[in-house]
Motif scaffolding. Structure first.
Motif, PDB file in Angstrom:
ATOM      1  N   ARG A   4      -2.582  37.101  68.097  1.00  0.00           N
ATOM      2  CA  ARG A   4      -3.737  36.861  67.754  1.00  0.00           C
ATOM      3  C   ARG A   4      -3.844  36.438  66.353  1.00  0.00           C
ATOM      4  O   ARG A   4      -3.108  36.781  65.512  1.00  0.00           O
ATOM      5  CB  ARG A   4      -4.685  38.060  67.751  1.00  0.00           C
ATOM      6  CG  ARG A   4      -4.832  38.532  69.225  1.00  0.00           C
ATOM      7  CD  ARG A   4      -5.539  40.148  69.300  1.00  0.00           C
ATOM      8  NE  ARG A   4      -6.575  40.173  68.482  1.00  0.00           N
ATOM      9  CZ  ARG A   4      -7.830  39.621  69.068  1.00  0.00           C
ATOM     10  NH1 ARG A   4      -7.959  39.292  70.409  1.00  0.00           N
ATOM     11  NH2 ARG A   4      -9.030  39.875  68.554  1.00  0.00           N
ATOM     12  N   SER A   5      -4.608  35.229  66.103  1.00  0.00           N
ATOM     13  CA  SER A   5      -4.628  34.738  64.805  1.00  0.00           C
ATOM     14  C   SER A   5      -6.011  34.249  64.395  1.00  0.00           C
ATOM     15  O   SER A   5      -7.014  33.814  65.110  1.00  0.00           O
ATOM     16  CB  SER A   5      -3.611  33.394  64.820  1.00  0.00           C
ATOM     17  OG  SER A   5      -4.011  32.776  63.674  1.00  0.00           O
ATOM     18  N   PHE A   6      -6.561  34.770  63.170  1.00  0.00           N
ATOM     19  CA  PHE A   6      -7.995  34.366  62.889  1.00  0.00           C
ATOM     20  C   PHE A   6      -7.703  33.825  61.311  1.00  0.00           C
ATOM     21  O   PHE A   6      -6.838  34.266  60.576  1.00  0.00           O
ATOM     22  CB  PHE A   6      -8.610  35.885  62.454  1.00  0.00           C
ATOM     23  CG  PHE A   6      -9.304  36.164  63.865  1.00  0.00           C
ATOM     24  CD1 PHE A   6     -10.270  35.659  64.471  1.00  0.00           C
ATOM     25  CD2 PHE A   6      -8.331  36.793  64.728  1.00  0.00           C
ATOM     26  CE1 PHE A   6     -10.979  36.216  65.682  1.00  0.00           C
ATOM     27  CE2 PHE A   6      -8.640  36.997  66.291  1.00  0.00           C
ATOM     28  CZ  PHE A   6     -10.053  36.741  66.451  1.00  0.00           C
ATOM     29  N   LYS A   7      -8.866  33.191  60.990  1.00  0.00           N
ATOM     30  CA  LYS A   7      -8.998  32.482  59.740  1.00  0.00           C
ATOM     31  C   LYS A   7     -10.274  33.139  59.142  1.00  0.00           C
ATOM     32  O   LYS A   7     -11.418  33.143  59.772  1.00  0.00           O
ATOM     33  CB  LYS A   7      -9.015  31.347  59.681  1.00  0.00           C
ATOM     34  CG  LYS A   7      -7.707  30.504  60.202  1.00  0.00           C
ATOM     35  CD  LYS A   7      -7.723  28.944  60.169  1.00  0.00           C
ATOM     36  CE  LYS A   7      -8.610  28.268  61.011  1.00  0.00           C
ATOM     37  NZ  LYS A   7      -8.724  26.756  61.109  1.00  0.00           N
ATOM     38  N   ALA A   8     -10.341  33.494  57.685  1.00  0.00           N
ATOM     39  CA  ALA A   8     -11.684  33.760  57.098  1.00  0.00           C
ATOM     40  C   ALA A   8     -11.777  32.812  55.642  1.00  0.00           C
ATOM     41  O   ALA A   8     -10.632  32.734  55.063  1.00  0.00           O
ATOM     42  CB  ALA A   8     -11.718  35.119  56.737  1.00  0.00           C
ATOM     43  N   PRO A   9     -12.874  32.410  55.262  1.00  0.00           N
ATOM     44  CA  PRO A   9     -13.220  31.687  54.081  1.00  0.00           C
ATOM     45  C   PRO A   9     -13.081  32.120  52.745  1.00  0.00           C
ATOM     46  O   PRO A   9     -13.260  33.509  52.806  1.00  0.00           O
ATOM     47  CB  PRO A   9     -14.442  30.875  54.311  1.00  0.00           C
ATOM     48  CG  PRO A   9     -15.295  31.846  54.928  1.00  0.00           C
ATOM     49  CD  PRO A   9     -14.133  32.858  56.104  1.00  0.00           C
ATOM     50  N   GLY A  10     -12.956  31.450  51.727  1.00  0.00           N
ATOM     51  CA  GLY A  10     -12.887  32.145  50.620  1.00  0.00           C
ATOM     52  C   GLY A  10     -14.540  32.161  49.952  1.00  0.00           C
ATOM     53  O   GLY A  10     -15.243  31.593  50.794  1.00  0.00           O
ATOM     54  N   LYS A  11     -14.629  32.368  48.733  1.00  0.00           N
ATOM     55  CA  LYS A  11     -15.835  32.463  48.099  1.00  0.00           C
ATOM     56  C   LYS A  11     -16.098  32.144  46.853  1.00  0.00           C
ATOM     57  O   LYS A  11     -15.148  31.965  46.246  1.00  0.00           O
ATOM     58  CB  LYS A  11     -16.457  33.936  48.532  1.00  0.00           C
ATOM     59  CG  LYS A  11     -15.756  34.960  47.697  1.00  0.00           C
ATOM     60  CD  LYS A  11     -16.402  35.168  46.344  1.00  0.00           C
ATOM     61  CE  LYS A  11     -15.980  36.209  45.666  1.00  0.00           C
ATOM     62  NZ  LYS A  11     -14.706  35.746  44.744  1.00  0.00           N
ATOM     63  N   ALA A  12     -17.360  31.951  46.345  1.00  0.00           N
ATOM     64  CA  ALA A  12     -17.881  31.561  44.956  1.00  0.00           C
ATOM     65  C   ALA A  12     -18.979  32.347  44.694  1.00  0.00           C
ATOM     66  O   ALA A  12     -19.998  32.041  45.490  1.00  0.00           O
ATOM     67  CB  ALA A  12     -18.195  30.162  44.544  1.00  0.00           C
ATOM     68  N   LEU A  13     -19.158  33.227  43.886  1.00  0.00           N
ATOM     69  CA  LEU A  13     -20.321  34.084  43.291  1.00  0.00           C
ATOM     70  C   LEU A  13     -21.233  33.162  42.512  1.00  0.00           C
ATOM     71  O   LEU A  13     -20.913  33.018  41.476  1.00  0.00           O
ATOM     72  CB  LEU A  13     -19.795  35.336  42.713  1.00  0.00           C
ATOM     73  CG  LEU A  13     -20.771  36.437  43.254  1.00  0.00           C
ATOM     74  CD1 LEU A  13     -19.951  37.842  42.713  1.00  0.00           C
ATOM     75  CD2 LEU A  13     -22.304  36.360  42.515  1.00  0.00           C
ATOM     76  N   LEU A  14     -22.257  32.767  43.011  1.00  0.00           N
ATOM     77  CA  LEU A  14     -23.171  31.875  42.460  1.00  0.00           C
ATOM     78  C   LEU A  14     -24.006  32.653  41.175  1.00  0.00           C
ATOM     79  O   LEU A  14     -23.979  32.107  40.133  1.00  0.00           O
ATOM     80  CB  LEU A  14     -24.148  31.139  43.257  1.00  0.00           C
ATOM     81  CG  LEU A  14     -23.489  30.389  44.340  1.00  0.00           C
ATOM     82  CD1 LEU A  14     -24.579  29.599  45.110  1.00  0.00           C
ATOM     83  CD2 LEU A  14     -22.813  29.048  43.610  1.00  0.00           C
ATOM     84  N   CYS A  15     -24.470  33.772  41.541  1.00  0.00           N
ATOM     85  CA  CYS A  15     -25.239  34.622  40.445  1.00  0.00           C
ATOM     86  C   CYS A  15     -25.461  35.997  41.232  1.00  0.00           C
ATOM     87  O   CYS A  15     -25.320  36.228  42.241  1.00  0.00           O
ATOM     88  CB  CYS A  15     -26.719  33.945  40.213  1.00  0.00           C
ATOM     89  SG  CYS A  15     -27.715  34.040  41.797  1.00  0.00           S
ATOM     90  N   GLY A  16     -25.595  36.841  40.139  1.00  0.00           N
ATOM     91  CA  GLY A  16     -25.788  38.118  40.637  1.00  0.00           C
ATOM     92  C   GLY A  16     -24.490  39.109  40.305  1.00  0.00           C
ATOM     93  O   GLY A  16     -24.574  40.184  40.683  1.00  0.00           O
TER      94      GLY A  16
END
Length: 334
Positions: A4-16
């Motif tokens: 089983r293989s899954f991919k998940a994205p990174g992120k950028a916190l814009l505000c807060g």
């Protein structure tokens, strides 16, 4: 168990950022750099975890009494993640297994430093998804990923990075919410560019420093975080830029008052330049390194600003918004 293989994205916190730890809403966006985790059954009696990107190597382990017993000495990050996963997921029933964790997309091709795009949260979400039962249940993945990541970070953090990696896109998140975060369409006519400072930030240390801020001192930042979330929800570019500027000013005041170093690593230089133009620039997340974002009504302003940022040692990142959250790789079914 088949692979089983899954991919998940990174992120950028814009505000807060920081304010979200005090109950304020925060805006975060998923980016098209992905962590991939593959889990397959082994015929041997010993399990193995291999990593690409972070601390590249392979380490053997066994599951004894529902705990990880290491036969080799992995880096602390690998050890802590699997220890947490063993307590909160189906890792025990999947073993003996071969796990491959690929986070190459989260490292600078220039110097191999971590970019600060949420690799640990993306890895956690992909790992939990790969270890879940056959049916794809996004809310179950989200709930278990929050538990694993919280254990991995010793209870620190708001959980916004986990939510972004799970659901993708642009989200509004409040740490006390039990329902999935609200997804918002990226505003038409709002251009963006993310920049890497060249310096790795220490998010855990930054959160610990912020713990010394008095409750009263958070009030203005919380108010401006709420205003910014409302502006993003409206989709009005002018309102978004105005609200982001106000939030950045409040964040800088708090930074100076308590010496949090959020605008260190050259971020303040870019903030000052942005004030002479029609765009907004701010560090993303804990600051003190990692990444920042420029927002503008015109693409040309972004292009001109990028040239100056390069002169200051910042690297424009070739990243786009990823509207998908965690997904299976080819061959898997949701």
């Amino acid at each position: 168990m088949k692979s089983r293989s899954f991919k998940a994205p990174g992120k950028a916190l814009l505000c807060g950022e920081y304010a979200v730890l005090r109950g304020a809403p925060a805006m975060c966006v998923a980016l098209n750099c992905r962590a991939q985790v593959t889990v397959s059954k082994r015929t041997e009696t010993v399990s193995i975890v291999s990593t690409l990107g972070f601390a590249e190597g392979s380490w053997r382990f066994k599951i004894i009494d529902e705990s990880v017993a290491w036969l080799d000495q992995p880096p602390e990050g690998v050890r802590s993640l699997l220890d947490a996963a063993c307590k909160k997921t189906r890792l025990t029933s999947c073993c003996p297994a071969a796990l491959t964790i690929d986070t190459l997309a989260f490292y600078s091709p220039r110097d191999k430093k971590k970019l600060g795009l949420g690799s640990s949260s993306a890895t956690t979400v992909a790992l939990v998804a790969a270890l879940q039962k056959q049916s794809f249940d996004i809310e179950n993945i989200w709930a278990n990923s929050k538990m694993v990541h919280k254990a991995f970070q010793n209870g620190r953090g708001s959980g916004i990075d986990i939510a972004t990696s799970c659901f993708g896109g642009l989200i509004t998140y409040t740490s006390c919410d039990t329902a999935p975060p609200t997804k918002t369409t990226w505003p038409t006519g709002l251009y963006y560019q993310f920049f890497y400072s060249g310096i790795e930030a220490d998010t855990i240390a930054a959160i610990d420093r912020a713990a010394g801020v008095s409750e009263k001192s958070w009030n203005m930042l919380i108010e401006h975080a709420r205003d910014a979330a409302i502006a993003w929800g409206s989709g009005n570019v002018e309102e978004i830029l105005d609200a982001m500027e106000q939030y950045t000013v409040s964040l800088r005041k708090l930074d100076l008052l308590y010496g949090l170093n959020i605008f260190g690593a050259g971020h303040q230089d870019l903030v000052d330049l942005a004030k002479t133009t029609s765009l907004i620039y701010k560090p993303c997340g804990s600051g003190g390194g990692d990444i920042g974002v420029a927002l503008s009504k015109t693409k040309k302003d972004i292009q001109d600003f990028s040239q100056y940022a390069r002169m200051k040692g910042f690297m424009p990142l070739d990243l786009e918004i990823d509207n998908n959250g965690v997904i299976p790789t080819i061959g898997e079914k949701v």
